[in-house]
Scaffold this motif. Structure first.
Motif, short mmCIF file in Angstrom:
data_model
loop_
_atom_site.label_atom_id
_atom_site.label_comp_id
_atom_site.label_asym_id
_atom_site.label_seq_id
_atom_site.Cartn_x
_atom_site.Cartn_y
_atom_site.Cartn_z
N LYS A 1 0.84 -1.21 0.00
CA LYS A 1 0.00 0.00 0.00
C LYS A 1 0.87 1.25 0.00
CE LYS A 1 -3.99 -2.15 1.59
NZ LYS A 1 -5.38 -1.99 1.32
N ARG B 1 0.92 5.18 1.49
CA ARG B 1 0.27 5.99 2.54
C ARG B 1 0.40 7.45 2.18
NH1 ARG B 1 4.27 4.30 6.61
NH2 ARG B 1 5.37 4.74 4.70
N ILE B 2 -0.74 8.11 2.03
CA ILE B 2 -0.77 9.50 1.56
C ILE B 2 -1.43 10.40 2.59
CG2 ILE B 2 -1.42 11.03 -0.33
CD1 ILE B 2 -1.77 8.58 -2.12
N LYS C 1 -4.33 10.86 -6.03
CA LYS C 1 -4.71 9.60 -6.71
C LYS C 1 -4.01 9.46 -8.05
CE LYS C 1 -9.47 9.05 -5.06
NZ LYS C 1 -10.87 9.24 -5.49
N ALA D 1 -0.48 8.52 -7.40
CA ALA D 1 -0.40 7.12 -6.93
C ALA D 1 -0.51 6.16 -8.11
CB ALA D 1 -1.51 6.85 -5.92
N TYR E 1 0.06 2.34 -8.05
CA TYR E 1 -0.90 1.95 -7.00
C TYR E 1 -2.32 2.25 -7.44
CZ TYR E 1 3.19 1.69 -4.00
OH TYR E 1 4.40 1.36 -3.46
N GLU F 1 -6.49 2.65 -6.59
CA GLU F 1 -7.13 3.41 -5.50
C GLU F 1 -7.28 2.60 -4.22
OE1 GLU F 1 -10.61 5.79 -6.19
OE2 GLU F 1 -9.77 6.50 -8.10
N ILE G 1 -4.42 2.62 -1.64
CA ILE G 1 -4.05 3.88 -0.96
C ILE G 1 -4.57 3.85 0.48
CG2 ILE G 1 -4.40 6.38 -0.89
CD1 ILE G 1 -4.76 6.31 -3.96
N TRP H 1 -5.25 6.49 3.30
CA TRP H 1 -5.32 7.95 3.52
C TRP H 1 -5.07 8.25 4.98
CZ3 TRP H 1 -5.32 10.53 -0.88
CH2 TRP H 1 -5.93 9.96 -2.01
#
Ligand code: GLU
Length: 270
Positions: free
Chosen positions: A28, A30-31, A57, A60, A65, A67, A70, A72
């Motif tokens: 994953k 991480r944003i 997005k 990513a 990656y 959606e 991700i 959040w």
């Protein structure tokens, strides 16, 4: 005895490996975004919407990656540098101005947008038309922001500044009469004014340029370069304009065409 020591060492090494690898271990990314800025980074019924979210997005996806890969994370202004330094997130897209001060501790891709600091007032306010009118007034802004620093250093030394973790709290304080105005970037204020359904309005005379960057951990040049390429693609293939239009529909806000769209790695991030 030795066997026990070896076992203990292995256990530690395994724990370390998992935590050190973070995103990659789980597949994953991480944003960090804002959760409370309508039109930019906003949590709505368990989903995330806004221009910053669309930029995050798009980037990513270019990094490989989807959606659902991700994670959040909420990144309030004051916590952004620490979150990057601690490795809590891989990158941050959160109305994050590129500044020399911040560049000492984090790196920035971008700029991907240029906003300007402005003022938010109650609909019927007649006495506040710009920073010059703020002396003796009560003002609200966010802790750890260029907006708060500007107020304190340049614009209104006689202003009483109330600092809050987010602008949503400032909008509430303004609506309830605790403060006379709130200040931060125009695009953030426009979203709050729209969400107030006419009870708040933006003065509309921006007095700074805020070059929004995507924050990455200091020294992660590979990721920074990949993100710059993704932003360039987003501007060139029309997705940037679409994201702006989608997220400002019905909102009284147009990006300043003199500065937008900006050039990643160009003015504002030399
Ligand atoms: N863009 C300004 C800053 O980075 C204010 C908005 C914010 O912090 O999200 O300080």
């Amino acid at each position: 005895m030795l066997r026990r020591a070896v076992a203990a060492f292995c256990a530690c090494a395994c724990v370390f490996a998992v935590s050190a690898c973070g995103a990659d271990e789980t597949g994953k990314i991480r944003i960090g975004i804002k959760f409370d800025q309508p039109g930019l980074g906003f949590k709505k019924n368990g989903t995330y919407v806004g221009f910053d979210v669309d930029v995050a997005k798009y980037v990513a996806k270019k990094l490989g990656y989807s959606e659902d890969e991700i994670v959040w994370k909420e990144s309030p202004s004051k916590q952004r540098e620490a979150m990057l330094q601690n490795g809590d997130v891989d990158y941050i897209v959160a109305s994050y101005s590129i500044t020399d001060e911040r560049k000492k501790v984090v790196d920035f891709a971008g700029p991907y947008f240029v906003a300007g600091q402005d003022l938010l007032v109650r609909k019927d306010e007649t006495g506040i038309d710009g920073p010059k009118d703020l002396n003796g007034k009560r003002l609200c802004s966010m802790t750890g922001t260029t907006s708060a620093v500007n107020v304190k250093e340049k614009f209104a030394k006689q202003t009483q500044l109330m600092e809050q973790p987010g602008m949503a709290e400032c909008a509430t304080a303004l609506l309830s009469g605790i403060v006379d105005a709130a200040t931060t970037d125009d695009i953030i204020l426009a979203g709050l004014a729209s969400a107030s359904r006419g009870r708040l309005r933006v003065v509309g005379k921006p007095f700074t340029q805020e070059y929004y960057g995507i924050g990455v951990k200091k020294g992660n040049t590979e990721l920074k370069n990949k993100i710059n390429n993704a932003i360039t693609d987003m501007i060139q293939d029309g997705s940037w304009q679409r994201a702006i239009s989608d997220n400002t529909r019905g909102v009284a806000y147009t990006p300043n065409a003199k500065y937008n769209p900006p050039v990643p790695n160009g003015k504002g991030n030399k």
